[in-house]
Design a protein around this motif. Structure first.
Motif, PDB file in Angstrom:
ATOM      1  N   LYS A 174       0.810  -1.200   0.000  1.00 53.30           N
ATOM      2  CA  LYS A 174       0.000   0.000   0.000  1.00 53.30           C
ATOM      3  C   LYS A 174       0.848   1.257   0.000  1.00 53.30           C
ATOM      4  O   LYS A 174       0.414   2.281  -0.468  1.00 53.30           O
TER       5      LYS A 174
ATOM      6  N   ARG B 170       3.263   1.911  -1.853  1.00 49.87           N
ATOM      7  CA  ARG B 170       3.574   2.275  -3.238  1.00 49.87           C
ATOM      8  C   ARG B 170       2.507   3.171  -3.853  1.00 49.87           C
ATOM      9  O   ARG B 170       2.758   3.811  -4.864  1.00 49.87           O
ATOM     10  N   GLY B 171       1.355   3.202  -3.245  1.00 48.72           N
ATOM     11  CA  GLY B 171       0.270   4.039  -3.743  1.00 48.72           C
ATOM     12  C   GLY B 171       0.028   5.265  -2.881  1.00 48.72           C
ATOM     13  O   GLY B 171      -0.863   6.055  -3.162  1.00 48.72           O
TER      14      GLY B 171
ATOM     15  N   ASP C  72       9.001   1.683  -8.540  1.00 52.55           N
ATOM     16  CA  ASP C  72       8.224   0.923  -7.563  1.00 52.55           C
ATOM     17  C   ASP C  72       6.910   1.592  -7.174  1.00 52.55           C
ATOM     18  O   ASP C  72       6.161   1.055  -6.355  1.00 52.55           O
TER      19      ASP C  72
ATOM     20  N   SER D  78       3.025   3.015  -7.623  1.00 56.58           N
ATOM     21  CA  SER D  78       1.818   2.473  -8.257  1.00 56.58           C
ATOM     22  C   SER D  78       1.635   3.120  -9.631  1.00 56.58           C
ATOM     23  O   SER D  78       2.133   4.225  -9.870  1.00 56.58           O
TER      24      SER D  78
ATOM     25  N   ARG E  25      -0.850   4.602 -10.823  1.00 52.49           N
ATOM     26  CA  ARG E  25      -1.520   5.898 -10.656  1.00 52.49           C
ATOM     27  C   ARG E  25      -0.499   6.989 -10.348  1.00 52.49           C
ATOM     28  O   ARG E  25      -0.550   8.085 -10.909  1.00 52.49           O
TER      29      ARG E  25
ATOM     30  N   ARG F 246       2.719   6.882 -11.041  1.00 48.79           N
ATOM     31  CA  ARG F 246       3.653   7.056 -12.161  1.00 48.79           C
ATOM     32  C   ARG F 246       3.067   7.965 -13.232  1.00 48.79           C
ATOM     33  O   ARG F 246       3.761   8.391 -14.154  1.00 48.79           O
TER      34      ARG F 246
END
Length: 102
Positions: free
Chosen positions: A1, A3-4, A22, A24, A26, A28
């Motif tokens: 989580k 990562r987001g 690494d 998410s 969204r 990126r």
């Protein structure tokens, strides 16, 4: 989580731009995140969403940091005079990555 989580990822890319890999999908595609990453490490552009690779402002920051990030820009921007010039100013050999039509 994590990562987001925007704050976590922003902190990571500010320290190590390649941490964008690494993040998410969204994040990126988040201009704040991607800008911070390429400001730190131009070639982190390779991990950015395609929409960011097509964003001239983001790409100019990336190639100013490292001209060798040019191949990760969209084809249209690899043919853009301003982008190619900035990339070459940063790293002369970046010219080899410019679109052949430019």
């Amino acid at each position: 989580k994590a990562r987001g989580h925007k704050e976590v990822v922003l902190t990571a890319v500010q320290l190590w731009g390649a941490a964008l890999e690494d993040a998410s999908p969204r994040l990126r595609a988040d201009k704040d995140i991607v800008t911070a990453a390429v400001r730190r490490c131009g070639v982190a552009l390779q991990y950015a969403d395609q929409s960011m690779q097509e964003d001239k402002e983001v790409v100019l920051i990336a190639v100013a940091n490292d001209g060798l990030s040019l191949p990760y820009a969209s084809r249209a921007l690899r043919a853009d005079r301003d982008v190619v010039l900035q990339a070459v100013r940063s790293h002369g050999s970046a010219l080899s990555y410019a679109d052949r039509k430019s």
